[in-house]
Design an enzyme around this catalytic site. Structure first.
Site, mmCIF file in Angstrom:
data_model
loop_
_atom_site.group_PDB
_atom_site.id
_atom_site.type_symbol
_atom_site.label_atom_id
_atom_site.label_comp_id
_atom_site.label_asym_id
_atom_site.label_seq_id
_atom_site.Cartn_x
_atom_site.Cartn_y
_atom_site.Cartn_z
ATOM 1 N N GLU A 3 0.890 -1.166 0.000
ATOM 2 C CA GLU A 3 0.000 0.000 0.000
ATOM 3 C C GLU A 3 0.931 1.219 0.000
ATOM 4 O OE1 GLU A 3 -3.327 0.018 -0.035
ATOM 5 O OE2 GLU A 3 -3.786 -2.078 0.346
ATOM 6 N N CYS B 112 -1.872 9.483 2.418
ATOM 7 C CA CYS B 112 -1.439 8.880 1.148
ATOM 8 C C CYS B 112 -2.358 9.290 0.005
ATOM 9 C CB CYS B 112 -1.403 7.368 1.270
ATOM 10 S SG CYS B 112 -2.963 6.662 1.806
#
Ligand code: NAD
Length: 476
Positions: free
Chosen positions: A218, A252
């Site tokens: 991720e 993110c």
């Protein structure tokens, strides 16, 4: 020292692996119980964890931490509990004609992989450790976690709380810096989930490859925002400001840069300015606004702005309270909008991960699509506008991990949608049924009927006319 830590982690991995093998098949009720304990740990210690996160950041709103790290993760645990039985059911699959008539059966069983490693970053330190953990448990696995060294107090608290709530052979936390993290990534797990930067993700995958450990990565990237001409610029500005200012842009999925129609650039910038000012009339003493996590990260962000200024960008600080940011060392940085950006600026090359927002302009939306396509595939992509043809043009011509239309970031909060990147923004995903499957081994089980299928099909020597007939039939 690092060798000792590695030996300690190896011992726990062996212990977890042994327990996993010895106790199979574990009942679904035990998976539920583990998820419930993880949820209880978070609910009962939420305030303390929020205090630790605030201390680690310098300042971080406990309200924000409660939403993003505690309640959001408990909610995800609840979602897993609700769907667990359905996810874990074996699936009947088809067998080729006429095997079904002869009594052959095919099924797919989702089985636990074993021991799963979770390496997590500092920006949502609890969510990004316990979120994956919920689905690791849902799939019947055990877990070892290595949270970030940048949020040391939170990591130490998580270690203590996990020790109180779980046997070491079910779940264990290890703290430490990059050396421990590297040692962790070399362990022969049955699967490894890494959340962090693309650069570290590359190292983690290399280390995992030594043992052929499958990875979920991720990662990050530059998530673009497309503002169509049909967008409501005031509303879009509010929403972009919310997404960019939360956690001071250290997300993110934060909107990394905007792409706006040339003639609407002033309106777009004003929308973001106004949206920010409405939510944050002041910043310095405002607990709702987070600090940048460390001096190093703060200096990097300042450097991005200075580099852009030197190379000709217009720099707009959104400082509604006219505060003096140089008078403090609280690492609070106002939203800094960069206009007239060019590709040679670092702000257009690196993931920003902070409250800096470059704005690019286009005449035709295709220019923006082409630009995004010439760069790394982003984690998130956002489109604002009411023109469905244009929206589909943007979505069908680009690739990204996920998309939110008419807002930013929100797709990650849909528990039923898989969350993950593509290419340099990551591989694999969790959330939704996909997360359960990511941490399961899909095992094919075929049951042969009593009748001699091989002979009937002509697959058994001596080969002859029956074989030729079968081959012809297969290729017809
Ligand atoms: P990072 O890559 O520096 O660190 C993440 C973790 O990796 C930490 O636990 C660290 O100890 C460990 N680590 C450091 N060096 C290592 C090594 N050589 N080998 C193995 N592990 C090592 O990331 P960060 O600065 O903590 O987080 C910010 C980055 O994470 C941003 O790029 C952001 O986009 C990304 N991120 C992605 C997601 C997502 O879900 N896709 C979520 C949050 C953050």
């Amino acid at each position: 020292m690092a060798e000792d830590r590695k030996a300690e982690m190896e011992a726990v991995l062996r212990k977890q692996g042994d327990a996993h093998r010895a106790m199979r098949p574990e009942p679904i009720s035990l998976r539920r119980n583990r998820i419930e304990r993880a949820m209880k740990l978070l609910s009962e210690n939420g305030d303390e964890l929020c205090r630790a996160m605030s201390a680690d950041f310098g300042s971080r709103s406990p309200h924000q931490s409660m939403i993003t790290d505690i309640a959001g993760t408990v909610g995800f645990g609840k979602y897993c509990l609700k769907h667990l039985e359905k996810w874990a059911k074996p699936e009947k699959r088809h067998v080729q004609f006429p095997l079904g008539l002869l009594g052959a059966k095919a099924e797919l069983r989702y089985e636990p992989k074993g021991v799963i490693g979770i390496l997590s970053p500092w920006n949502f330190p609890v969510n990004l450790s316990f979120g994956p953990l919920m689905q690791v448990f849902a799939a019947g696995n055990r877990a070892m976690m290595k949270p970030s060294e940048f949020t040391e107090r939170t990591s130490e608290l998580m270690e203590k709380l996990v020790r109180e709530q779980f046997a070491e052979d079910e779940c264990a936390v290890f703290t430490g810096g990059p050396e421990v993290a590297h040692a962790f990534s070399t362990l022969p797990f049955d699967h490894l989930v890494f959340t962090g930067s693309t650069a570290t993700g590359r190292k983690v995958m290399q280390a995992a490859a030594e043992n052929l450990v499958p990875v979920t990565l991720e990662l990050g990237g530059k998530s673009p925002v497309f503002l169509g001409r049909s967008a409501d610029f005031a509303k879009a500005g509010e929403r972009i400001a919310l997404g960019k200012m939360m956690n001071a842009g250290q997300i993110c999925l934060a909107p990394d840069y905007l792409y706006v129609p040339e003639e609407k650039a002033d309106e777009a910038v004003h929308g973001v300015w106004q949206g920010t000012a409405n939510m944050y009339p002041t910043l310095l003493e405002n607990e709702d606004y987070a600090s940048v996590v460390s001096d190093r990260h703060f200096d990097r962000l300042k450097g991005l702005v200075e580099d852009a200024r030197e190379k000709g960008a217009e720099v707009i600080e959104v400082n509604p309270g006219n505060e003096d940011f140089s008078s403090t060392n609280a690492r609070k940085m106002p939203l800094t909008i960069l206009r007239n950006v060019t590709d040679d600026m670092k702000a257009m090359q690196e993931e920003i991960f902070g409250p800096v927002l470059p704005v690019k302009t286009y005449r035709a939306i295709d220019e923006a699509v082409d630009y995004v396509n010439q760069h790394d595939r982003p984690l998130g992509l956002y489109y604002f506008g009411e023109d469905s043809r244009e929206r589909e043009q943007v979505l069908t011509r680009t690739i990204s991990g996920g998309v939110t239309v008419n807002d930013v970031i929100f797709h990650v909060s849909m528990e039923d949608l898989p969350f993950g990147g593509v290419g340099p923004s990551g591989m694999g995903s969790y959330h939704g049924i996909e997360g359960f499957r990511e941490f399961s081994h899909a095992r094919s089980v075929y049951t042969q009927p009593k009748i001699d299928v091989a002979k009937l099909g002509g697959f058994k020597p001596p080969y002859g006319p029956a074989t030729e007939k079968a081959v012809k039939g297969m290729m017809k």
